[in-house]
Structure formats: C-alpha cells, structure tokens
Motif scaffolding. Structure first.
Motif, PDB file in Angstrom:
ATOM      1  N   UNK A 165       0.705  -1.213  -0.194  1.00 34.41           N
ATOM      2  CA  UNK A 165       0.060   0.044  -0.029  1.00 34.41           C
ATOM      3  C   UNK A 165       0.850   1.210   0.080  1.00 34.41           C
ATOM      4  N   UNK A 166       1.033   1.972  -1.140  1.00 32.35           N
ATOM      5  CA  UNK A 166       1.995   3.065  -1.294  1.00 32.35           C
ATOM      6  C   UNK A 166       0.957   4.521  -1.791  1.00 32.35           C
ATOM      7  N   UNK A 167       1.587   5.497  -1.285  1.00 28.76           N
ATOM      8  CA  UNK A 167       1.182   6.672  -1.508  1.00 28.76           C
ATOM      9  C   UNK A 167       2.033   7.453  -2.559  1.00 28.76           C
ATOM     10  N   UNK A 168       1.205   7.863  -3.966  1.00 25.86           N
ATOM     11  CA  UNK A 168       1.856   8.329  -5.107  1.00 25.86           C
ATOM     12  C   UNK A 168       1.715   9.978  -4.991  1.00 25.86           C
ATOM     13  N   UNK A 169       2.715  10.886  -4.978  1.00 19.41           N
ATOM     14  CA  UNK A 169       2.600  12.129  -5.095  1.00 19.41           C
ATOM     15  C   UNK A 169       3.515  12.989  -6.051  1.00 19.41           C
ATOM     16  N   UNK A 170       3.222  14.208  -6.600  1.00 20.75           N
ATOM     17  CA  UNK A 170       4.011  15.082  -7.502  1.00 20.75           C
ATOM     18  C   UNK A 170       4.846  15.722  -6.485  1.00 20.75           C
ATOM     19  N   UNK A 171       6.128  15.548  -6.768  1.00 18.09           N
ATOM     20  CA  UNK A 171       7.009  16.355  -5.655  1.00 18.09           C
ATOM     21  C   UNK A 171       8.072  17.077  -6.684  1.00 18.09           C
ATOM     22  N   UNK A 208      17.458  22.476  -0.520  1.00 16.03           N
ATOM     23  CA  UNK A 208      18.280  21.608   0.499  1.00 16.03           C
ATOM     24  C   UNK A 208      18.234  20.310  -0.277  1.00 16.03           C
ATOM     25  N   UNK A 209      19.671  19.793  -0.354  1.00 20.91           N
ATOM     26  CA  UNK A 209      19.845  18.557  -1.177  1.00 20.91           C
ATOM     27  C   UNK A 209      19.011  17.281  -0.405  1.00 20.91           C
ATOM     28  N   UNK A 210      18.261  16.523  -1.504  1.00 15.21           N
ATOM     29  CA  UNK A 210      17.937  15.455  -0.944  1.00 15.21           C
ATOM     30  C   UNK A 210      16.515  15.698  -0.273  1.00 15.21           C
ATOM     31  N   UNK A 211      16.059  16.970  -0.056  1.00 13.58           N
ATOM     32  CA  UNK A 211      14.918  17.210   0.501  1.00 13.58           C
ATOM     33  C   UNK A 211      13.719  17.538  -0.698  1.00 13.58           C
ATOM     34  N   UNK A 212      12.805  16.805  -0.498  1.00 12.49           N
ATOM     35  CA  UNK A 212      11.700  17.004  -1.778  1.00 12.49           C
ATOM     36  C   UNK A 212      10.308  17.833  -1.184  1.00 12.49           C
ATOM     37  N   UNK A 213       9.900  18.525  -1.532  1.00 10.41           N
ATOM     38  CA  UNK A 213       8.729  18.977  -1.221  1.00 10.41           C
ATOM     39  C   UNK A 213       7.448  18.769  -2.259  1.00 10.41           C
ATOM     40  N   UNK A 214       6.165  18.883  -1.785  1.00 10.33           N
ATOM     41  CA  UNK A 214       5.156  18.594  -2.719  1.00 10.33           C
ATOM     42  C   UNK A 214       4.913  19.859  -3.672  1.00 10.33           C
ATOM     43  N   UNK A 215       4.325  19.713  -4.659  1.00  8.63           N
ATOM     44  CA  UNK A 215       4.329  20.660  -5.691  1.00  8.63           C
ATOM     45  C   UNK A 215       3.349  21.898  -5.118  1.00  8.63           C
ATOM     46  N   UNK A 267       9.459  24.617  -3.640  1.00  4.80           N
ATOM     47  CA  UNK A 267       9.908  23.739  -4.530  1.00  4.80           C
ATOM     48  C   UNK A 267      10.166  24.206  -5.935  1.00  4.80           C
ATOM     49  N   UNK A 268      11.312  23.547  -6.335  1.00  8.97           N
ATOM     50  CA  UNK A 268      11.681  24.175  -7.660  1.00  8.97           C
ATOM     51  C   UNK A 268      12.131  23.055  -8.674  1.00  8.97           C
ATOM     52  N   UNK A 269      12.486  23.408  -9.557  1.00  6.01           N
ATOM     53  CA  UNK A 269      12.738  22.243 -10.574  1.00  6.01           C
ATOM     54  C   UNK A 269      11.610  21.526 -11.401  1.00  6.01           C
ATOM     55  N   UNK A 270      12.061  20.493 -11.938  1.00  8.04           N
ATOM     56  CA  UNK A 270      11.084  19.750 -12.466  1.00  8.04           C
ATOM     57  C   UNK A 270      10.199  18.946 -11.911  1.00  8.04           C
ATOM     58  N   UNK A 271       9.009  18.580 -12.007  1.00  7.98           N
ATOM     59  CA  UNK A 271       8.013  17.864 -11.291  1.00  7.98           C
ATOM     60  C   UNK A 271       8.164  16.462 -11.614  1.00  7.98           C
ATOM     61  N   UNK A 272       8.139  15.401 -10.708  1.00  7.05           N
ATOM     62  CA  UNK A 272       8.310  14.036 -10.701  1.00  7.05           C
ATOM     63  C   UNK A 272       7.443  13.254  -9.576  1.00  7.05           C
ATOM     64  N   UNK A 325       4.375   9.935   2.278  1.00  7.40           N
ATOM     65  CA  UNK A 325       3.335   9.840   3.249  1.00  7.40           C
ATOM     66  C   UNK A 325       2.711  11.394   3.491  1.00  7.40           C
ATOM     67  N   UNK A 326       1.958  11.725   2.572  1.00  2.72           N
ATOM     68  CA  UNK A 326       1.349  13.125   2.472  1.00  2.72           C
ATOM     69  C   UNK A 326       2.470  14.150   2.231  1.00  2.72           C
ATOM     70  N   UNK A 327       3.313  14.687   3.328  1.00  2.25           N
ATOM     71  CA  UNK A 327       4.031  15.678   3.080  1.00  2.25           C
ATOM     72  C   UNK A 327       5.465  15.108   2.682  1.00  2.25           C
ATOM     73  N   UNK A 328       5.979  15.404   1.592  1.00  2.68           N
ATOM     74  CA  UNK A 328       7.191  14.947   1.083  1.00  2.68           C
ATOM     75  C   UNK A 328       8.475  15.180   1.866  1.00  2.68           C
TER      76      UNK A 328
END
Length: 723
Positions: A467-473, A478-485, A519-524, A529-532
């Motif tokens: 059971x996994x959650x998929x989001x756009x980020x 900060x290197x390695x830290x992803x934010x939700x769009x 958030x910056x750069x391309x969306x992927x 789990x909710x907050x990236x």
C-alpha cells in the motif's frame, strides 16, 4: 638474530592489535549506516534517555514554573518518549550531518541536538498529563554535541582520518614483521610459522580480554551525567565487535596452524595431552611459572568482576575450538577415504610389476606422493569446511522466520512459495501486505516511519502486497529534500495533520527546516506519506529495482494498491520507464481472476489498483481499487477499536483488504508488536473472515517484522501444517 626476531614479533603483535582496533572503529564508526544504528541504540539506553528527559524537563519547567508540581510524571513520560520508535527517524536525520562532519565531507559546523522535539514530546506528555501540560512550550532543544569548529572539531576529524589510515597500515606492518620472523628463522621456518600462529592467536585473545577490562572500568568510572551515560552506552556498542574481532582472529590463527600441522607441538591436541601428562610444575622455567600464575590470577579476577562477559568469551572460544577440531577430524577422515581408492589402484599395479626392486621403489615413491597429497587434501578440506561453516552461520544469523522464508521461496514448482497455491485463483489466496510500504525507518530522511525497511527488503522478507502513496514532488534548495508541488501542498498538509496532529507536524517541519522550503525544478512522481519533506522516495528508480527483483524471482505474484495523488497517465509513464509493462496484469473481459499459475505462465504477475482514479479504457491494467476491493476501517487507536465492518468498496467486491494497524504515531513499533501478535491479529482475521464471508486477501500491517504476520497468512492459506 634471535633478538631481531623477538623485536619483530613484538612489533608484529602490537601492529596487529592496533590494526584490529582501528579496523573495528573504521567499520563501526566511519560507515554511515552502522554509525547511525549504534547511535540510535545509544539513544534508547535507559541512562541516556533518563538524562535527556531530565534536561528536557529542566527546560520545560524553566519556561513554565508551575509544572514543577508534576515534574516526576513529566520526566517519566519524556523518558519513555525519547526511547520510543518515534524518535528513530529524527535521530537518523540529525546524525547524518554529524557523521559527515566527522568523516570530513561536511565542512560547516554541525550541532547534534534534539532540536524542536518539544511538540513531539508534549503530544505524548498530554496523554499522561492532560490538564497540567496545556501550556507546555514546544520550542525546546537539547544540544548533545557540537562539531566542525574549534579544537574539538578538528581533533575529531583528525582522529577519524588517523583511524582510517591505521586500519590498513597496521595489518600490513604486522604481516611484514611476522613474515620477517619466519624469514630470519633459517632451517626452522616450520616452527617459526607455528610461533607466528601463537602470536596472532594470543593477540586476538588479548583484545577480547581487554574489552572485558575496559567494560568494567567504564561502567564504574563513567560519571552519572549525560556525557558519562553516552560514554558507557557507546563503549558497550563497540565492545561486542572488538571482542568478536579478537576471537575470530585467534580462531583463524588456530585453524591454520592446526590444519597445516606447523605448530603441532604447541597447538595440536595430541601434543597438548602428551605435554600435560609429562609436565612437572617445578621443572618449568621460573619465567614460565610466573607467566602462567599471572595469567591465571588475571583470568580469575576478570571472572569475579565480569562473570557474564567472561562466560560469553569462554563459550564462544569453546564453540570455535570444538568446531575447528571437529573440522580437522572430518578432514582427516575425508582425506583418507578420498585417497584410499587411489592407493589401492597403485598397489594393484605395483603387484603386477615384474621387477621386485623397481616395485619397491615405485611403492615408496607412491606412498611419499600419497602422503603429500593426503596432507594437502586435508588442509584444503579443513579450510573449505571452515568457510562453509562460517558462511552457514552468517546466513543463519541473518535469516528471517521460517514463515518468511517459505513465502519468499522460489521453488520452480511453487507459486508464491508453495505448489499448493498454483491452482488457486488470485482471489483465493491471502497475501502479506504492508501499509505505507515506502515509509522505511532504515532509509535516511523518513520521519514517522511505519516499516523497518524499504520495499525491496520487504520483498526479500516475503511481503507481496504494498500500500503506497504517490505524489507529485519537486526538489528544493536543500539537497535530498523533496517538497510537494504548490498545487498539492495544502492537501498533503491537511492529510498529515489529520493523522498525526498539527503540533507533531509543525514540530517535525521545524526540525526538518521544511516549513519554508520552496519547490523548484522539474516535477516528478514520488512516494510520500502526505508531506514529501517528511520523507520521500522517487518512484521510478524504485520500480526499476522491483522489475529487477521480479526477473530474479519468476514464481512470485505481487500487488500494488496505490493511494494515487498522481494521474493514471503518470502512473503509466513510471511503469513503462521502469520496464514493468510486460509484468502488469490486465483483467479479462469475463471478470474472473486467473490462478497464480496462469498469471506466472503469462508473465502478467503484477496487479495494480488505484484508490482514487482507475485507468479506464486507456490504462485498463490500472484497476479501480474499490470496485475490486472491499476493506475494513483503518482508524483504530487501540486493539479494542479494531472492527470488521465494511468501510470502502461494495459488499460484492471479490477481494478483501484487512487494514490492521494502530494509529499511534509516537509508539508504532510497540503498537505493531501488540497488533500483529497471534492473539490480536489471529483473532481479528478469524472474526473478519466469519463476519464478511471472505478470505482476507490482503493483511496490511505496520512494522511487518513485529508479531506473526507471515504465520497468520500461512494459516489463512492452509500452509501452516508443514505443507
């Protein structure tokens, strides 16, 4: 010449001892994953947690003096919280830059602190003190250490670099010195090799015994402070690896000397027995008597002061000696049998030779060659069997439960681990599953983790439903830290606060320094789990690993149930780029599920279901989850809250998902241990199967390694009777 050999022997022993210590330090301290594991166990040490709780309580009371009346209760609640699994991802994230500073890959100053965990602690404290802690401050931090600037930071960095150099330089110097001892022993090199074996074995035993002495001193000398507790707990983390390194080194030297018979007068059992029967204590040199008496005294003192540690060393040593001598005996027997046939053939050929003298000479030469071959065969068998034994011990030590092994087996006649499942339809099989499968505690950056490890490790353990959650980020500064769009951030924040509480999420965001990240750069596509910002795994690379796993395990059927916050087109793009499209299952027009054997034969053995939006006619393999599934509620906070009533999906849906976890974000491991136990999980599965009239096809849990998930799934599939 003798003096030179003695000097080289001493230098070789010292260099080996230093090299062993440096090697253990290099492996345990300079490897990031091991360092973090050790530090996390230190955090759970009762003394360390107690001192941290005192410091935190001091700060709380300083800001809210009225709380002094409940100080003991507050300290107890905080101590339990500090030792809980909720702090595991917090510590892992905080320790990463500290490790980089130690190893020289982070040039800036690093502060190791329990930063802004007040809200996390207060969330638990209010459970115990609902009235008194209404105004407990949340902006609390306790600094544990500061590295990267000043003399202390430079000393730590210099020390770590020195350890790394010594870890390879000292063993090399030891080999050169001990090799020099053998080279200078002209005419007596076999005996010199035996002496070298004794030196190496003695060095290993010395290191093992030294760990006992240091443990005794540290446990008594460490002050009753936070620093003292850290030193004591830290040493206990290193004592085991140091002891084991010493004993394994001694065992290796012992094995080689006994196997080759280089040191038979010293280490051979027969030689020892003969020496003991003829020894006269008073006839021994005074130096020998003094040495034996001193060693006996020291061992006796250590047995009195640290009986547990000494008994552990004795037990390990006895086990190694028994195993090695058992191998030697087996080698002699095997060598004799292997060469017996060859000896018989040579004897028969010799008897047919007409020349008696030539026959005798030929027999002598044959016997000489046979003896030499026998010796080589025996040595090879001993070493080979030792390697097999050690490999077996490693595999046994790292293996999971029997149920997990069965579920993950790849018998060419089996389906998902058993031939009995091959003829069953997909909807007639129960699969072990994980909730929020991507939220892994052993992967850096995951706060509030719900599984001990990542998806691939779960696959290896036997998990077959995810059971996994998929989001756009998007990436951040900060290197390695992803934010939700920006478009999905509000939804993600609302979901996180609804599950964990606004205070906990606010505290975690401050600790992560994620509240203001842009958030910056391309969306992927990411798994979050909710907050990236509180943890993320890029989806496509993970699915590439899943495809590689499927290639290596051709008899396994998997299921992904997606809480899809990305579009079906994005999901299709990820699966296509990962090379998974040949594996995905597309439902038939008849609407009936195939057997596992049929799915495996067709190659379509990955089932994908989307909770929010099905794939429609364009992506029919992305099935609408709650047309195929019916499930149970997932809001239980204690075991008595578990229910089997219908939650989502129609009562006519063919598949049944049992959501079985407790929503206790700050004590998930202990909560999972209870929830996944036979008494709780087994009873609920039986109840739900009876009430709903369906086999639980997916049993989804948190912390799958706790309790008996695999055993219960085997029972549901009727495989628990040894089938």
């Amino acid at each position: 010449m003798r003096s030179m050999r003695r000097v080289l022997a001493v230098l070789g022993a010292v260099a080996l001892l230093v090299g062993l210590v440096a090697g253990v330090a290099d492996r345990q301290l300079l490897d990031t994953s091991r360092f973090v594991e050790h530090a996390d166990r230190i955090r759970q040490d009762p003394a360390v947690a107690r001192h941290l709780a005192v410091d935190l309580t001091d700060r709380i009371v300083q800001q809210q003096p009225d709380l002094v009346v409940v100080r003991p209760l507050l300290e107890g609640a905080l101590q339990s919280s500090i030792r809980s699994s909720a702090f595991r991802p917090i510590f892992r994230t905080a320790l990463a830059p500290l490790h980089q500073a130690w190893t020289g890959s982070a040039p800036t100053t690093v502060v190791l602190q329990v930063a802004d965990v007040g809200a996390v602690l207060v969330a638990v404290s209010r459970t115990f003190l609902p009235d008194a802690t209404q105004h407990v401050p949340t902006g609390i931090e306790v600094r544990l250490a500061r590295f990267g600037s000043g003399s202390a930071g430079r000393s730590a960095l210099s020390g770590m670099r020195t350890v790394r150099v010594l870890s390879w330089l000292c063993p090399l110097l030891s080999m050169l010195c001990l090799g020099g001892v053998v080279a200078l022993s002209r005419g007596r090199r076999r005996r010199a090799l035996g002496v070298v074996g004794v030196i190496v074995a003695g060095t290993g035993v010395t290191l093992a015994l030294a760990t006992v002495v240091v443990s005794f001193v540290v446990s008594r000398a460490a002050p009753d402070t936070l620093d003292g507790a850290l030193v004591d707990a830290g040493w206990r983390e290193l004592a085991g690896p140091l002891r084991n390194a010493g004993l394994l080194t001694a065992a290796a030297a012992y094995l080689l000397t006994v196997a080759s018979r280089w040191a038979a007068p010293v280490l051979g059992v027969t030689a020892w027995r003969a020496w003991l029967t003829t020894m006269r204590w008073q006839e021994l040199p005074a130096r020998t008597r003094s040495g034996v008496a001193g060693a006996a005294t020291g061992l006796g003192v250590l047995l009195v002061l640290e009986p547990t540690a000494m008994l552990a060393i004795a037990a390990i040593s006895a086990g190694l000696v028994l195993a090695l001598h058992g191998l030697a005996t087996l080698a002699r027997e095997a060598g004799a049998r292997l060469l017996a046939a060859a000896d018989g053939r040579r004897q028969h050929a010799a008897e047919r030779t007409a020349d008696g003298s030539a026959e005798t000479a030929g027999q002598t030469a044959d016997h000489t060659a046979t003896d030499e071959r026998s010796r080589r065969v025996r040595i090879g068998i001993v070493v080979g069997m030792a390697l097999v034994l050690l490999s077996g011990l490693v595999v046994w030590n790292s293996s999971g439960s029997v149920a997990s092994a069965l579920l993950s087996a790849d018998d060419p006649t089996a389906c998902n681990g058993s031939p009995l499942l091959c003829d069953r339809r997909y909807d007639q099989v129960s699969f072990p599953a994980t909730h929020n499968s991507m939220a892994a505690a052993d992967q850096a950056g995951w706060f509030l983790a719900e599984q001990p490890d990542g998806v691939i490790d779960q696959l290896d353990a036997g998990i077959r439903g995810f059971l996994i959650d998929t989001w756009y980020g998007q990436a951040t500064s900060r290197p390695g830290v992803i934010a939700n769009t920006e478009a999905t951030h509000a939804t993600a924040l609302a979901q996180a606060e609804a599950e964990y509480g606004a205070d906990v999420i606010a505290s975690a965001l401050r600790l992560r320094q994620g509240a203001g990240l842009v958030p910056e750069g391309p969306t992927a596509a990411y798994l979050c789990h909710a907050l990236c910002v509180l943890g993320s795994t890029k989806w496509e690379p993970l699915m590439v690993q899943v495809r590689e796993w499927l290639q290596q395990h051709p008899r396994q059927v998997l299921t992904f149930i997606l809480q899809d916050e990305v579009s079906p087109a994005t999901t299709a793009q990820v699966f296509s780029a990962a090379g998974l499209m040949p594996y995905v299952y597309t439902p038939s027009a008849e609407g009936t599920w195939p057997t596992l054997e049929q799915m495996i034969d067709s190659g379509q053995r990955v089932v994908v279901m989307n909770e929010n939006q099905g794939g429609g006619t364009r992506y029919p393999w992305q099935m609408s989850a709650f047309e195929e599934l019916q499930d149970t509620p997932f809001d239980a906070r204690q075991a008595s809250d578990f229910s089997c009533r219908l939650n989502r999906g129609p009562a006519t849906a063919p598949l049944f998902l049992v959501n079985h976890w407790l929503n206790q974000s700050l004590s998930r491991v202990s909560a999972s241990r209870l929830a996944n136990s036979d008494a709780v999980l087994g009873a609920r599965l039986d109840q739900c199967q009876h009430e709903r009239g369906l086999l639980p096809n997916f049993v989804a849990v948190d912390n799958y390694d706790q309790g008996d998930l695999f055993g219960q799934v085997l029972r549901l599939n009727g495989l628990d009777g040894g089938s």
